[in-house]
Design an enzyme around this catalytic site. Structure first.
Site, PDB file in Angstrom:
ATOM      1  N   HIS A   1      26.549  42.552  51.393  1.00 36.94           N
ATOM      2  CA  HIS A   1      27.738  41.849  51.890  1.00 36.94           C
ATOM      3  C   HIS A   1      28.965  41.996  51.022  1.00 36.94           C
ATOM      4  O   HIS A   1      29.993  41.379  51.309  1.00 36.94           O
ATOM      5  CB  HIS A   1      27.444  40.367  52.084  1.00 36.94           C
ATOM      6  CG  HIS A   1      26.649  40.083  53.322  1.00 36.94           C
ATOM      7  ND1 HIS A   1      27.244  39.815  54.527  1.00 36.94           N
ATOM      8  CD2 HIS A   1      25.313  40.069  53.543  1.00 36.94           C
ATOM      9  CE1 HIS A   1      26.314  39.628  55.438  1.00 36.94           C
ATOM     10  NE2 HIS A   1      25.126  39.783  54.870  1.00 36.94           N
TER      11      HIS A   1
ATOM     12  N   ARG B   1      37.508  31.398  53.404  1.00 39.50           N
ATOM     13  CA  ARG B   1      37.431  30.867  52.056  1.00 39.50           C
ATOM     14  C   ARG B   1      38.658  31.267  51.243  1.00 39.50           C
ATOM     15  O   ARG B   1      39.260  32.320  51.483  1.00 39.50           O
ATOM     16  CB  ARG B   1      36.141  31.357  51.364  1.00 39.50           C
ATOM     17  CG  ARG B   1      34.919  30.620  51.851  1.00 39.50           C
ATOM     18  CD  ARG B   1      34.982  29.150  51.540  1.00 39.50           C
ATOM     19  NE  ARG B   1      34.782  28.953  50.116  1.00 39.50           N
ATOM     20  CZ  ARG B   1      33.694  28.427  49.582  1.00 39.50           C
ATOM     21  NH1 ARG B   1      32.706  28.006  50.344  1.00 39.50           N
ATOM     22  NH2 ARG B   1      33.569  28.296  48.273  1.00 39.50           N
TER      23      ARG B   1
ATOM     24  N   THR C   1      34.659  37.916  59.851  1.00 39.64           N
ATOM     25  CA  THR C   1      34.242  37.538  61.199  1.00 39.64           C
ATOM     26  C   THR C   1      35.261  36.590  61.832  1.00 39.64           C
ATOM     27  O   THR C   1      35.272  36.441  63.052  1.00 39.64           O
ATOM     28  CB  THR C   1      32.845  36.881  61.218  1.00 39.64           C
ATOM     29  OG1 THR C   1      32.803  35.866  60.208  1.00 39.64           O
ATOM     30  CG2 THR C   1      31.759  37.896  60.969  1.00 39.64           C
TER      31      THR C   1
ATOM     32  N   LYS D   1      36.418  36.086  65.860  1.00 37.27           N
ATOM     33  CA  LYS D   1      36.534  34.816  66.595  1.00 37.27           C
ATOM     34  C   LYS D   1      37.952  34.636  67.115  1.00 37.27           C
ATOM     35  O   LYS D   1      38.163  34.160  68.237  1.00 37.27           O
ATOM     36  CB  LYS D   1      36.200  33.639  65.678  1.00 37.27           C
ATOM     37  CG  LYS D   1      34.814  33.636  65.110  1.00 37.27           C
ATOM     38  CD  LYS D   1      34.717  32.549  64.015  1.00 37.27           C
ATOM     39  CE  LYS D   1      33.579  32.850  63.073  1.00 37.27           C
ATOM     40  NZ  LYS D   1      33.681  32.036  61.833  1.00 37.27           N
TER      41      LYS D   1
HETATM   42  C1  LIG Z   1      33.844  32.486  60.581  1.00 39.88           C
HETATM   43  C2  LIG Z   1      34.015  31.536  59.484  1.00 39.88           C
HETATM   44  C3  LIG Z   1      34.306  32.003  58.196  1.00 39.88           C
HETATM   45  C4  LIG Z   1      34.446  33.468  57.874  1.00 39.88           C
HETATM   46  O1  LIG Z   1      35.796  33.861  57.836  1.00 39.88           O
HETATM   47  P1  LIG Z   1      36.216  35.290  57.228  1.00 39.88           P
HETATM   48  O2  LIG Z   1      37.622  35.460  57.625  1.00 39.88           O
HETATM   49  O3  LIG Z   1      35.319  36.294  57.844  1.00 39.88           O
HETATM   50  O4  LIG Z   1      36.038  35.186  55.767  1.00 39.88           O
HETATM   51  C5  LIG Z   1      34.465  31.068  57.191  1.00 39.88           C
HETATM   52  N1  LIG Z   1      34.353  29.752  57.428  1.00 39.88           N
HETATM   53  C6  LIG Z   1      34.097  29.263  58.657  1.00 39.88           C
HETATM   54  C7  LIG Z   1      34.005  27.792  58.868  1.00 39.88           C
HETATM   55  C8  LIG Z   1      33.907  30.139  59.719  1.00 39.88           C
HETATM   56  O5  LIG Z   1      33.613  29.655  60.939  1.00 39.88           O
END
Ligand SMILES: *Cc1c(COP(=O)(O)O)cnc(C)c1O
Length: 807
Positions: free
Chosen positions: A355, A543, A650, A654
């Site tokens: 990762h 984060r 990710t 979304k």
């Molecule tokens: C999807 C998700 C992440 C991941 O976000 P990245 O932009 O891929 O780092 C982090 N926190 C929550 C609560 C999420 O739903």
């Protein structure tokens, strides 16, 4: 009992649960009682469903998939399971006949925050993809008493509060004390010879009991159901000797020491601390899980020879990589196999996903700590390492290269190397990331074993992130293209036919506006700030980490603020910026960045001159449930990490499936988003990975950027010299101008230009909505279902259950 229950049947079941489990009548029951009663009904249904599903899987001799991960960021489960079982309407009417609103019942549920960010959320999304596509699967993790901390900002400074989620969350968990196993720590080794049979035993080990708690996760339609097994640590036996000797306190203390193992989730993301408790957590998960898997297999087959044919064990990141040595230990010491046979079984069963490529995030353990805590595993790793190094020397590799590939070197145990050596497959999580792995961290391995290296680009549970979180958009999509996309997200492509349909684009815009109003109401309630639903909603939610470059965003907002102060009558598209991010509690610099953004927001939000122009919202305690409110309302998705640092991302997926347009670098899965939608449907900026590498080689000079861009210079000067809200941020500006590894200033001018471009495009709402539609249409490839099919075919050799499941 199948899932086709009427509202009146559900009402009866609710009344019965209220009475039997909580001793209350419907009139006495609180919303919390109702929430728990509905959960208990679902649990019964899913437990039965899982049994039927697994019976069928066993009849068909299907391979079982076991997904090991230290984190499962589940969020809430009630809506997801009701949706999947097709029971939302029936439960809603049953409740309303009792004077209750389903939405209020949903809000009784705490987030199961058993993860930090993307890694843990990925694991949760995968349980959904596995279940829906009927792969018999289990997730394995720890039942932390405290999940990811609750974040509270006090004068812009992050403070952490404990997340005691179990009072509301435990109702999902079924304890199975009869399936508890013992995990050994410490002790010393004793070798024995029985005739020619050599065996090793650990003496005087500290024994800790692992008790499983199971949570069911239904797939769509409830035919396939995944099980998440969470281990809780219990002291093996209350020390009666101490207790009877009158040493009550010491007996209690020993109890507490055992149970501390699953007390709390480590709040670190992409940065391990190498602490003893963390090693104990990892081994506790791995040992309990592997015992469980092997016992289950042996109950049916009484041999491990066919284990690789019937079981796939997946290691999500290096955290559960002790699986390799622990499986060897059990197969050698407890099942009596020889080394070569055991090694063959292990390596054919285990696969690993990497990762991160960031050096500081590659897990290492101190050899002495490891040896003391896990003596037999250490001994096995020594042997794995010895054999591997000998093999590499035989292949003609030079000593330096073998040293880089070794598991043990320089007093440390390198988990990533153990992962590559002991598994049959290693994959990255986006095309770019998988290529970088082969060129950098695992270059030496790639030369010797190129066939092990694969890619599976991450995916999201689109039914949760689109259908459940954004019902307005989901019903428009269903109206246009039918509901096939619910099962096969690739069908979203059919939306391309409506690209130039003004009526559809107008509907899309209306739905977005409704979702923006919903988010605005949440912000009003949480932050006490009124925002304009007609402004551009520009979001960076993930984060807090230097590599993700929230600072680039923050600097540009400051610069925009300065420009608006000086040009009060200039033409400007109103904008609302959203940040949602937790920092690891010990990551001081990340907390400084949070304070900078929060204070900048304070200053802007209270400035009357910025009214109707600019707002900055810091969403406290960003988590899955907040993400579900934010994504449907987002218009710009900021994905601005330095190229070559983000493995996949990710949140980009979304946001895309909810119609936000990506403003980003060619990093992680953004590269594939770009392939999918083209430059005209995305706001690309910044250096590419080769350009970053070149700049790093030639020497990055941030002062050049600073001196060449007057607007940037002005923003940095205000931060460090005059400051705002009575605060200066010199630590940040010093870093930006000196050692910044993520080269924020190098991409600044390009970033500012692309932000300006986005604001211009937004003025043409038809053009914007068309871009939004194309993004939704092309988001299907980022479904978790697709990722799971690729893992199943390319890595696990697993196939779904085919036979009829009657419910
Ligand atoms: C999807 C998700 C992440 C991941 O976000 P990245 O932009 O891929 O780092 C982090 N926190 C929550 C609560 C999420 O739903």
């Amino acid at each position: 009992m199948n899932y086709k229950l009427s509202a009146s049947e559900i009402r009866e079941l609710i009344v019965a649960k209220l009475s039997h489990n909580f001793g209350v009548t419907p009139a006495e029951a609180t919303d919390e009682h109702y929430y728990k009663a509905v959960v208990l009904i679902l649990r019964d249904l899913m437990t039965e469903g899982r049994k039927e599903f697994i019976d069928q899987a066993e009849k068909e001799n299907r391979k079982q998939v076991y997904y090991l991960c230290m984190e499962f960021l589940m969020g809430r489960s009630l809506r997801n399971n009701l949706y999947n079982l097709g029971l939302e309407d029936a439960v809603s009417s049953a409740l309303s006949s009792m004077g209750l609103k389903l939405e209020n019942i949903y809000n009784q549920e705490p987030d199961a925050g058993l993860g930090n960010g993307g890694l843990g959320r990925l694991a949760a999304c995968f349980l959904d993809g596995l279940a829906t596509q009927k792969y018999p699967a289990m997730g394995y993790s720890l039942r932390y008493e405290y999940g990811i901390f609750r974040q509270k900002l006090v004068d812009g400074w992050q403070t952490e509060l404990p997340d005691f989620w179990l009072p509301g969350g435990a109702v999902w968990l079924q304890a199975h004390p009869e399936k508890a196993v013992t995990v050994n720590f410490n002790g010393h080794l004793e070798e024995r010879w029985d005739g020619s049979f050599h065996s090793i035993e650990v003496k005087d080990a500290t024994k800790i009991l692992a008790v499983p708690y199971d949570m069911m996760v239904s797939g769509k339609d409830g035919k396939g159901i995944s099980r998440l097994r969470l281990w809780a640590a219990k002291s093996e036996e209350f020390d009666m000797k101490l207790f009877n000797g009158g040493d009550y306190l010491r007996a209690m203390e020993r109890n507490a020491m055992a149970e501390v193992i699953t007390k709390v989730l480590y709040p670190e993301d992409n940065h391990p601390e190498g602490k003893s408790l963390r090693l104990s957590q990892q081994y506790f998960l791995v040992s309990a899980t592997i015992q469980d898997i092997i016992h289950r297999h042996l109950r049916t087959y009484s041999s491990l020879e066919n284990l690789p044919d019937l079981v796939a064990i997946h290691l999500n990141d290096t955290h559960p990589v002790l699986t390799i040595s622990e499986m060897m230990r059990i197969i050698l010491d407890e099942c009596g196999y020889g080394w070569d046979e055991a090694w063959d079984i292990v390596t054919r069963t285990v696969a690993y996903t990497n990762h991160t490529v960031m050096a500081e995030a590659l897990e290492c353990w101190d050899q002495e700590l490891f040896k003391r805590r896990l003596p037999r595993n250490y001994q096995i790793i020594e042997e794995i390492n010895r054999r591997f190094c000998a093999q590499m020397h035989d292949l003609g590799l030079d000593g330096c290269q073998v040293g880089r590939m070794a598991v043990l070197n320089d007093g440390i145990v390198r988990m990533a190397n153990l992962a590559v050596i002991g598994s049959h497959s290693i994959n990255g999580v986006s095309k770019l990331h998988s290529e970088i792995l082969k060129e950098t961290v695992f270059k030496d391995f790639y030369q010797v074993m190129p066939d092990k290296f694969k890619n599976v680009t991450n995916g999201i549970a689109h039914r949760r992130w689109l259908n459940q979180a954004n019902p307005g958009l989901a019903s428009l999509v269903t109206e246009l293209i039918g509901d096939g996309y619910v099962y096969d997200a690739a069908e979203l492509k059919k939306l391309m036919a409506y690209k130039n349909d003004p009526a559809v684009l107008e509907k899309l815009k209306k739905i977005k506006l409704e979702n923006k109003k919903r988010l605005a109401a949440y912000v009003k309630q949480q932050n006490g700030v009124v925002i304009d639903p007609n402004s551009i909603f520009d979001c960076q939610v993930k984060r807090m980490h230097e590599y993700k470059r929230q600072l680039l965003n923050g600097l540009h907002i400051l610069s925009t603020y300065q420009w608006l102060r000086e040009n009060p009558n200039a033409d400007f598209t109103p904008k609302t910026y959203f940040f949602g991010a937790k920092a690891a509690p010990g990551y001081y610099f990340a907390k400084e960045i949070i304070r900078f953004i929060a204070e900048l927001g304070e200053a802007i939000n209270k400035d009357p001159a910025m009214k109707d122009k600019l707002k900055v919202i810091y969403l406290e305690d960003y988590r899955v449930t907040v993400s579900e409110i934010l994504n449907p309302a987002a218009e710009i998705s900021q994905q601005i990490s330095l190229a070559g640092t983000e493995a996949s991302g990710t949140s980009n997926m979304k946001l895309m499936i909810n119609g936000a347009i990506t403003l980003g670098t060619l990093d992680g899965a953004n590269v594939e988003i770009h392939e999918a939608v083209g430059s005209e449907n995305m706001f690309l900026f910044g250096m590419t990975t080769p350009e970053v590498n070149l700049l790093r080689q030639n020497g990055y000079n941030p002062y050049l950027c600073y001196n060449n861009n007057p607007a940037l210079k002005k923003a940095i000067d205000e931060m460090s010299v005059s400051g705002f809200n009575g605060m200066k941020f010199e630590k940040i500006t010093q870093n930006l101008l000196s050692t910044d590894r993520y080269m924020v200033l190098a991409d600044y001018s390009d970033y500012a230009a692309v932000q300006e471009k986005a604001s211009q495009v937004y003025k043409d709402q038809t053009a914007w909505n068309r871009m939004s539609l194309v993004n939704i249409a092309q988001a299907g490839r980022f479904a978790a279902d697709r990722a799971i099919r690729e893992y199943a075919q390319d890595i696990w050799g697993a196939s779904p259950v085919k036979g009829e499941i009657t419910r």
